[in-house]
Design a protein around this motif. Structure first.
Motif, PDB file in Angstrom:
ATOM      1  N   THR A 200       0.801  -0.999   0.173  1.00  0.00           N
ATOM      2  CA  THR A 200       0.377   0.160   0.431  1.00  0.00           C
ATOM      3  C   THR A 200       1.240   1.245  -0.105  1.00  0.00           C
ATOM      4  OG1 THR A 200      -1.700  -1.364   0.817  1.00  0.00           O
ATOM      5  CG2 THR A 200      -2.134   1.514   0.927  1.00  0.00           C
TER       6      THR A 200
ATOM      7  N   ARG B 253       3.859   6.319   4.416  1.00  0.00           N
ATOM      8  CA  ARG B 253       3.371   7.555   5.517  1.00  0.00           C
ATOM      9  C   ARG B 253       2.665   7.225   6.478  1.00  0.00           C
ATOM     10  NH1 ARG B 253       2.443  14.103   5.064  1.00  0.00           N
ATOM     11  NH2 ARG B 253       2.718  15.075   7.214  1.00  0.00           N
TER      12      ARG B 253
ATOM     13  N   ARG C 279      -7.141   5.081   5.536  1.00  0.00           N
ATOM     14  CA  ARG C 279      -7.249   5.412   4.454  1.00  0.00           C
ATOM     15  C   ARG C 279      -7.998   5.613   4.155  1.00  0.00           C
ATOM     16  NH1 ARG C 279      -2.811   9.493   4.040  1.00  0.00           N
ATOM     17  NH2 ARG C 279      -1.196   8.590   4.576  1.00  0.00           N
TER      18      ARG C 279
ATOM     19  N   ASN D 122       0.462   4.421  -0.142  1.00  0.00           N
ATOM     20  CA  ASN D 122      -0.113   5.296   0.844  1.00  0.00           C
ATOM     21  C   ASN D 122       0.465   5.168   1.893  1.00  0.00           C
ATOM     22  OD1 ASN D 122      -1.883   4.410   0.091  1.00  0.00           O
ATOM     23  ND2 ASN D 122      -2.922   6.372   0.298  1.00  0.00           N
ATOM     24  N   ASN D 123       0.512   4.047   2.485  1.00  0.00           N
ATOM     25  CA  ASN D 123       1.030   4.040   3.918  1.00  0.00           C
ATOM     26  C   ASN D 123       2.517   4.109   3.927  1.00  0.00           C
ATOM     27  OD1 ASN D 123      -1.681   4.135   4.888  1.00  0.00           O
ATOM     28  ND2 ASN D 123      -1.203   1.531   5.560  1.00  0.00           N
TER      29      ASN D 123
END
Length: 207
Positions: free
Chosen positions: A100, A105, A111, A102-103
């Protein structure tokens, strides 16, 4: 690290809100439905139909593992009358590592949209007919697959995935998915690719 740990304990003792960054220990069970196609020597005829099941287990905020099974039915046909046409029934199982993106950060409890990329290995077996005649032997073998997709979270127990997967059969059968085998000096000079755009109805189980 010790100082950070000590500050965390002090914050809890002072009655402040404690926020855990430990990922939820969840499993995902999903139903996959889509329109598969074979891109090879004979043009793909739309739409095909495919359905499957998968189970996914989180390893942390970023990575998870997924195993899946799939059945797909596809047709390939030249536009000109009297030319080649084929039908393929595809059966496969695979294991994937999912990331994943965008995880990377992790600054939110969860999300609403997840951006996933994945890759893995599996095994496939196909029943193929070319111009009404069964291809013998039917293509089968180890597969390698890659893909990407989006997951839209509606609540903590359900999300809807939109994914695109491309698979390649390894070995001598890599050009037989549409029944047409291009050979030159006993070597394949073309490859057929299995494409799998699909929706996933995903149900999350666990904490």
């Amino acid at each position: 690290l010790l100082a950070f740990f000590g500050l965390g304990l002090a914050a809890q003792d002072a009655g402040s809100t404690y926020r855990s960054f430990t990922p939820a220990d969840q499993w995902e069970v999903g139903v996959d439905l889509g329109t598969p196609m074979i891109l090879g020597d004979i043009p793909a005829k739309f739409p095909g139909f495919g359905g499957g099941l998968h189970i996914r287990k989180s390893l942390g905020h970023v990575f998870s593992v997924r195993v899946s099974g799939l059945y797909a039915s596809m047709k390939n046909e030249d536009e000109a009358p009297g030319t080649d046409d084929s039908e393929t029934a595809w059966f496969s199982g695979s294991g994937q590592l999912v990331m994943t993106v965008n995880n990377l950060r992790f600054d939110k409890p969860y999300r609403k949209v997840g951006i996933n990329v994945f890759g893995g290995l599996g095994y496939s077996s196909s029943d193929v007919t070319l111009n009404g005649t069964t291809v013998d032997p039917n293509p089968s073998g180890a597969t390698v697959e890659v893909g990407a997709g989006l997951a839209f979270r509606f609540n903590s127990k359900f999300n809807l995935g939109l994914e695109y997967t491309v698979a390649q059969v390894l070995g001598d059968d890599q050009d037989l998915l549409d029944g047409m085998n291009n050979e030159s000096n006993d070597r394949n000079i073309s490859r057929d690719f299995f494409h799998w755009p699909h929706l996933s109805l995903n149900f999350n189980i666990g904490g």
